[in-house]
Enzyme design. Structure first.
Site, PDB file in Angstrom:
ATOM      1  N   LYS A 297      -4.767   1.093 -18.161  1.00 44.04           N
ATOM      2  CA  LYS A 297      -4.281   0.174 -17.125  1.00 44.04           C
ATOM      3  C   LYS A 297      -5.319  -0.927 -16.938  1.00 44.04           C
ATOM      4  CE  LYS A 297      -1.825   0.772 -12.732  1.00 44.04           C
ATOM      5  NZ  LYS A 297      -1.662   1.675 -11.596  1.00 44.04           N
TER       6      LYS A 297
HETATM    7  O1  G3P Z   1      -0.102   2.114  -8.689  1.00 42.61           O
HETATM    8  C1  G3P Z   1      -0.032   0.821  -8.182  1.00 42.61           C
HETATM    9  C2  G3P Z   1       0.894   0.613  -7.007  1.00 42.61           C
HETATM   10  O2  G3P Z   1       2.033   1.405  -7.134  1.00 42.61           O
HETATM   11  C3  G3P Z   1       0.233   0.611  -5.694  1.00 42.61           C
HETATM   12  O3  G3P Z   1       1.116   0.704  -4.606  1.00 42.61           O
HETATM   13  O4  G3P Z   1       1.536   1.155  -2.209  1.00 42.61           O
HETATM   14  O5  G3P Z   1      -0.802   0.616  -2.975  1.00 42.61           O
HETATM   15  O6  G3P Z   1       0.956  -1.138  -2.936  1.00 42.61           O
HETATM   16  P1  G3P Z   1       0.681   0.309  -3.090  1.00 42.61           P
END
Ligand code: G3P
Length: 219
Positions: free
Chosen positions: A83
């Protein structure tokens, strides 16, 4: 449609895998920090539980540093996906890894312009963050529609849209309506897909009616 578990919690991953709801896993530095686990050991354990793609994010932000970290991370298991941030440096590393046959997930995508660059770099996945766009008053799912429309015009773009930063089951339903190939969601949101108050109400009524019959299917 593939479901990835957006978590670094190994107990949650095991549970979702048993439910058939973890075709893959995505992690990020915030999730790893919350797990309190050693990163390398954690990725190794997740890869042993889930045979599908497991995203492990680099910590460096410079090209040479990301490259070195990617070499270490991809050696953990064959299903590790590297990633990388959607920066020019990250895209350079993405192109190099793609040329070597390593799977990549270009993350922190917030525009169609960025998604075009991810596809040109040969990323396996691009992760547009719908929830974070909604948070600032933009339309997260609008971005997904835009990227899918653009990618459809170019059969040589093989990058899969991995809808990320999902906050509710409706994000998943909307992603499905748009034809997105993959969503990554927190375990609670994936489980919530099964929940409906009328299901609970109906089941309670059936249980009550059955008890009145005094019968048993298995005695
Ligand atoms: O894995 C990356 C992403 O899904 C993060 O989500 O909830 O931290 O915006 P969030």
């Amino acid at each position: 449609m593939k479901f990835f578990a957006d978590t670094a919690d190994i107990a949650e991953i095991r549970d979702l895998a048993a439910l058939g709801l973890a075709d893959g896993v995505t992690t990020n530095p915030s999730l790893v920090a919350a797990s309190g686990r050693d990163f390398m050991a954690l990725i190794k354990e997740i890869c042993a539980v889930v045979p599908g793609p497991v995203s492990a994010e680099v910590a460096a932000t410079d090209e040479a540093g990301m490259r070195r970290e990617a070499d270490v991370l991809r050696a953990i298991a064959g299903n590790v996906v590297i990633k990388l941030p959607l920066t020019l440096e990250g895209l350079k590393v993405c192109s190099a890894l793609t040329a070597e046959g390593t799977q990549t997930n270009v993350t922190l995508c917030f525009s169609a312009a960025q998604a075009i660059l991810a596809a040109k770099a040969g990323a396996t996945y691009v992760s547009p963050f719908v929830g974070r766009l909604d948070d600032v008053g933009a339309r997260g799912m609008g971005l997904i529609a835009e990227i899918l429309e653009i990618y459809r015009h170019y059969p040589d773009f093989t990058t899969q849209v991995l809808v990320a930063s999902i906050r509710s089951p409706m994000h998943i339903v909307e992603a499905a309506r748009l034809g997105a190939g993959v969503v990554t969601a927190p375990p609670a949101v994936l489980r919530q897909l099964a929940v409906h108050p009328l299901t609970d109400k109906g089941l309670a009524a059936f249980v009550e009616a059955w008890a009145k019959t005094g019968q048993k299917i298995v005695s």
